[in-house]
Design a protein around this motif. Sequence first.
Motif, PDB file in Angstrom:
ATOM      1  N   ARG A 106      14.113  -9.718  -8.381  1.00 13.05           N
ATOM      2  CA  ARG A 106      14.293  -8.300  -8.053  1.00 13.05           C
ATOM      3  C   ARG A 106      12.927  -7.770  -7.640  1.00 13.05           C
ATOM      4  O   ARG A 106      11.939  -7.978  -8.349  1.00 13.05           O
ATOM      5  CB  ARG A 106      14.812  -7.520  -9.257  1.00 13.05           C
ATOM      6  N   VAL A 107      12.872  -7.088  -6.502  1.00 10.93           N
ATOM      7  CA  VAL A 107      11.614  -6.572  -5.985  1.00 10.93           C
ATOM      8  C   VAL A 107      11.663  -5.050  -6.026  1.00 10.93           C
ATOM      9  O   VAL A 107      12.625  -4.439  -5.548  1.00 10.93           O
ATOM     10  CB  VAL A 107      11.338  -7.071  -4.556  1.00 10.93           C
ATOM     11  N   ASP A 108      10.631  -4.454  -6.608  1.00  6.24           N
ATOM     12  CA  ASP A 108      10.599  -3.009  -6.834  1.00  6.24           C
ATOM     13  C   ASP A 108       9.560  -2.359  -5.927  1.00  6.24           C
ATOM     14  O   ASP A 108       8.422  -2.840  -5.815  1.00  6.24           O
ATOM     15  CB  ASP A 108      10.247  -2.712  -8.290  1.00  6.24           C
ATOM     16  N   PHE A 109       9.949  -1.251  -5.312  1.00  9.16           N
ATOM     17  CA  PHE A 109       9.092  -0.525  -4.378  1.00  9.16           C
ATOM     18  C   PHE A 109       9.047   0.966  -4.736  1.00  9.16           C
ATOM     19  O   PHE A 109       9.934   1.491  -5.417  1.00  9.16           O
ATOM     20  CB  PHE A 109       9.631  -0.628  -2.944  1.00  9.16           C
ATOM     21  N   PHE A 110       8.015   1.629  -4.219  1.00 12.06           N
ATOM     22  CA  PHE A 110       7.990   3.082  -4.142  1.00 12.06           C
ATOM     23  C   PHE A 110       8.203   3.458  -2.677  1.00 12.06           C
ATOM     24  O   PHE A 110       7.565   2.877  -1.782  1.00 12.06           O
ATOM     25  CB  PHE A 110       6.650   3.647  -4.621  1.00 12.06           C
ATOM     26  N   TYR A 111       9.084   4.422  -2.443  1.00 12.35           N
ATOM     27  CA  TYR A 111       9.327   4.938  -1.096  1.00 12.35           C
ATOM     28  C   TYR A 111       8.685   6.318  -1.021  1.00 12.35           C
ATOM     29  O   TYR A 111       9.137   7.262  -1.643  1.00 12.35           O
ATOM     30  CB  TYR A 111      10.826   5.015  -0.834  1.00 12.35           C
ATOM     31  N   THR A 112       7.586   6.402  -0.290  1.00 12.80           N
ATOM     32  CA  THR A 112       6.776   7.615  -0.286  1.00 12.80           C
ATOM     33  C   THR A 112       7.389   8.683   0.616  1.00 12.80           C
ATOM     34  O   THR A 112       8.226   8.378   1.489  1.00 12.80           O
ATOM     35  CB  THR A 112       5.348   7.310   0.190  1.00 12.80           C
ATOM     36  N   PRO A 113       6.961   9.948   0.439  1.00 13.99           N
ATOM     37  CA  PRO A 113       7.459  11.016   1.318  1.00 13.99           C
ATOM     38  C   PRO A 113       7.138  10.774   2.787  1.00 13.99           C
ATOM     39  O   PRO A 113       7.800  11.327   3.672  1.00 13.99           O
ATOM     40  CB  PRO A 113       6.720  12.261   0.788  1.00 13.99           C
TER      41      PRO A 113
ATOM     42  N   GLY B   6       7.587   7.990   4.225  1.00 11.44           N
ATOM     43  CA  GLY B   6       8.472   6.941   4.704  1.00 11.44           C
ATOM     44  C   GLY B   6       7.893   5.544   4.612  1.00 11.44           C
ATOM     45  O   GLY B   6       8.389   4.612   5.254  1.00 11.44           O
ATOM     46  N   GLU B   7       6.872   5.357   3.770  1.00 10.75           N
ATOM     47  CA  GLU B   7       6.247   4.055   3.592  1.00 10.75           C
ATOM     48  C   GLU B   7       6.759   3.406   2.314  1.00 10.75           C
ATOM     49  O   GLU B   7       6.973   4.077   1.293  1.00 10.75           O
ATOM     50  CB  GLU B   7       4.721   4.209   3.507  1.00 10.75           C
ATOM     51  N   PHE B   8       6.937   2.090   2.346  1.00 14.67           N
ATOM     52  CA  PHE B   8       7.295   1.341   1.148  1.00 14.67           C
ATOM     53  C   PHE B   8       6.042   0.688   0.575  1.00 14.67           C
ATOM     54  O   PHE B   8       5.364  -0.090   1.249  1.00 14.67           O
ATOM     55  CB  PHE B   8       8.337   0.259   1.461  1.00 14.67           C
ATOM     56  N   VAL B   9       5.732   1.034  -0.666  1.00 18.27           N
ATOM     57  CA  VAL B   9       4.609   0.437  -1.390  1.00 18.27           C
ATOM     58  C   VAL B   9       5.213  -0.454  -2.471  1.00 18.27           C
ATOM     59  O   VAL B   9       5.981   0.022  -3.312  1.00 18.27           O
ATOM     60  CB  VAL B   9       3.708   1.512  -2.021  1.00 18.27           C
ATOM     61  N   ILE B  10       4.871  -1.741  -2.452  1.00 21.69           N
ATOM     62  CA  ILE B  10       5.479  -2.654  -3.415  1.00 21.69           C
ATOM     63  C   ILE B  10       4.876  -2.446  -4.803  1.00 21.69           C
ATOM     64  O   ILE B  10       3.665  -2.263  -4.950  1.00 21.69           O
ATOM     65  CB  ILE B  10       5.329  -4.123  -2.955  1.00 21.69           C
ATOM     66  N   ASN B  11       5.716  -2.454  -5.811  1.00 20.43           N
ATOM     67  CA  ASN B  11       5.267  -2.310  -7.194  1.00 20.43           C
ATOM     68  C   ASN B  11       5.171  -3.687  -7.854  1.00 20.43           C
ATOM     69  O   ASN B  11       4.107  -4.094  -8.302  1.00 20.43           O
ATOM     70  CB  ASN B  11       6.225  -1.402  -7.962  1.00 20.43           C
ATOM     71  N   GLU B  12       6.286  -4.432  -7.882  1.00 16.14           N
ATOM     72  CA  GLU B  12       6.251  -5.743  -8.512  1.00 16.14           C
ATOM     73  C   GLU B  12       7.474  -6.546  -8.143  1.00 16.14           C
ATOM     74  O   GLU B  12       8.439  -6.042  -7.565  1.00 16.14           O
ATOM     75  CB  GLU B  12       6.145  -5.621 -10.035  1.00 16.14           C
ATOM     76  N   ILE B  13       7.427  -7.841  -8.513  1.00 18.93           N
ATOM     77  CA  ILE B  13       8.574  -8.733  -8.379  1.00 18.93           C
ATOM     78  C   ILE B  13       8.913  -9.259  -9.767  1.00 18.93           C
ATOM     79  O   ILE B  13       8.017  -9.519 -10.578  1.00 18.93           O
ATOM     80  CB  ILE B  13       8.280  -9.886  -7.401  1.00 18.93           C
ATOM     81  N   ASN B  14      10.191  -9.368 -10.062  1.00 18.94           N
ATOM     82  CA  ASN B  14      10.675  -9.929 -11.331  1.00 18.94           C
ATOM     83  C   ASN B  14      11.454 -11.197 -11.016  1.00 18.94           C
ATOM     84  O   ASN B  14      12.518 -11.140 -10.397  1.00 18.94           O
ATOM     85  CB  ASN B  14      11.577  -8.930 -12.057  1.00 18.94           C
ATOM     86  N   THR B  15      10.914 -12.349 -11.433  1.00 21.90           N
ATOM     87  CA  THR B  15      11.567 -13.616 -11.115  1.00 21.90           C
ATOM     88  C   THR B  15      12.726 -13.943 -12.056  1.00 21.90           C
ATOM     89  O   THR B  15      13.514 -14.842 -11.759  1.00 21.90           O
ATOM     90  CB  THR B  15      10.555 -14.766 -11.137  1.00 21.90           C
ATOM     91  N   MET B  16      12.832 -13.255 -13.178  1.00 19.08           N
ATOM     92  CA  MET B  16      14.015 -13.329 -14.031  1.00 19.08           C
ATOM     93  C   MET B  16      14.326 -11.901 -14.471  1.00 19.08           C
ATOM     94  O   MET B  16      14.027 -11.491 -15.587  1.00 19.08           O
ATOM     95  CB  MET B  16      13.812 -14.246 -15.237  1.00 19.08           C
ATOM     96  N   PRO B  17      14.923 -11.124 -13.567  1.00 14.73           N
ATOM     97  CA  PRO B  17      15.191  -9.718 -13.877  1.00 14.73           C
ATOM     98  C   PRO B  17      16.269  -9.575 -14.937  1.00 14.73           C
ATOM     99  O   PRO B  17      16.983 -10.525 -15.258  1.00 14.73           O
ATOM    100  CB  PRO B  17      15.673  -9.156 -12.528  1.00 14.73           C
ATOM    101  N   GLY B  18      16.380  -8.376 -15.480  1.00 16.59           N
ATOM    102  CA  GLY B  18      17.463  -8.090 -16.407  1.00 16.59           C
ATOM    103  C   GLY B  18      18.784  -8.538 -15.808  1.00 16.59           C
ATOM    104  O   GLY B  18      19.073  -8.249 -14.638  1.00 16.59           O
ATOM    105  N   PHE B  19      19.605  -9.235 -16.594  1.00 19.79           N
ATOM    106  CA  PHE B  19      20.772  -9.887 -16.019  1.00 19.79           C
ATOM    107  C   PHE B  19      22.027  -9.656 -16.848  1.00 19.79           C
ATOM    108  O   PHE B  19      22.931 -10.470 -16.879  1.00 19.79           O
ATOM    109  CB  PHE B  19      20.487 -11.398 -15.880  1.00 19.79           C
ATOM    110  N   THR B  20      22.089  -8.544 -17.546  1.00 15.94           N
ATOM    111  CA  THR B  20      23.333  -8.167 -18.198  1.00 15.94           C
ATOM    112  C   THR B  20      24.305  -7.673 -17.126  1.00 15.94           C
ATOM    113  O   THR B  20      23.885  -7.384 -15.995  1.00 15.94           O
ATOM    114  CB  THR B  20      23.110  -7.055 -19.235  1.00 15.94           C
TER     115      THR B  20
END
Length: 375
Positions: A317-324, A326-340
Motif C-alpha cells: 500500500r502506497v500512501d501520498f499527500f495530495y496538495t492544494p 495538485g501535486e502528489f508527495v509520497i509519504n511511505e510504502i507498506n509492504t505488509m499493510p493492514g489486511f483485515t
Amino acid sequence: MTETRKSTKTRVALLFGGRSSEHAVSCVTAAGVMGAIDAEKYEVVPIGITREGQWVLSRGDWHRWALNAGHPPEVEPSSETVRLSESDGAAHLVVTEPNQVPRELGDVDVVFPLLHGAFGEDGTVQGLLELADVRYVGAGVLASAVGMDKHFMKVAFEAAGLSVGPYVTVTDKEWRRDPQAVRDAVGRLGFPVFVKPCRAGSSVGISKVDGPEGLDAAIAEARRHDLRLVIEAGITGREIECGVLEGRGCDAPRTSLPGEIVVQGGQHAFYDFEAKYVENDAASLSCPADLPQEAIDRVRELAATAFDAVSGEGLSRVDFFYTPEGEFVINEINTMPGFTPISMYPAMWAATGIGYRELIDELIQLALARPTGLR
C-alpha cells in the motif's frame, strides 16, 4: 514421530504475532485471513510468534484473535515450539518439546507472513524463509528492509524521481551526542513536524509536534520503539492511498483505485493507532477518492513506480499527500499493510473489483509461482 499429511490441498503456514509493537495488529490480520481463506482449496497451519520470538501452534477458534480494545490479542508462550527446517528440497514443520521426541507436522507449500513491524516486515523473517528454501507471500528481503525503514525508503523514492517532503533523520548517537543540533535541524523544517520511529508501523510511536516545546517528549516517545528516527515537515494535503498487487509473470504491477483517509477530528490530530484499529468511527475511507480522473491515473502510476523503486513483490500500500496545488508527495510504502477485511488495502481492492477471499487467493498463487533464491 511424523504426522502424515492428510490433505492434497495447498498447505499454507500463517505466521502472526511477532516481536514488534504491532503484535496485536498482526493477530487481528491473521484472524481476518483465517476467517476468509478458501478452506476447500487451502489447508491452514496457524503459527503464532510470541513477543519473545517463540513459534507456537495456534489452536482453537480464529475469533480469539479479534481485536478488543480492553483485551488486545496476544500469542502466549507454550511448552511446544514449532521449527521450520529444510530437507530434500522441501520445507518441514517440526514441533519440539523438552524431554520429548520431536514431532513432524509435515511439509508446507507456502508461508503467509502476516507480520507487521520489526522482526517480521523488515526482511528478517523473509531471510529465514529464503534460507529454508520455502515460498512465501509478499516482499523479499531487500524490499521488506527498505520498505520498513522510513529513511532508506525516501532515498529509494527520490532516486526513482518521486516527490518526497522535507525531513531529517536522527540516529541514536546524534541525539545523545548533540541534542541541540537535532533541535536546530528540526527547527529549520518549520512546525508542525511529525516525529516517527524509523522502523515501526501502524502509527506506533508517532507524534505530531506543533512547536519546539513538545519536541523532546515526542523524540523520547519515538525512541521507545526505535533509536533511529525520521522527523518530517508537516505537509498540507489530503491523505490518498493506493494498493499495488504484483503482476503475473512479466506483467507490470496492478494498482487499485485510490482511497482517501478522512479523520473525523476530535481527539485525533492525525491518523493514529486508535483511529486505525480501535475507534470504528474515528476515520473513514472514501474509495474511489474524489479526485479528477487525471489525478487518479497519476497516483496509480506513482504507486506502481514506488513499488518498483523498492523491488516490491506480492502486495504493498502506497500512501501520498495530495496538495492544494495538485501535486502528489509520497509519504511511505507498506509492504505488509493492514489486511483485515475492513483494512484500507483490501477495501480499495474490493472497490476495484477484487474481493477479500479472491485477494488472499491471488497473493498465495503469486507466491507459489515465484522461485526462491535470487531472482
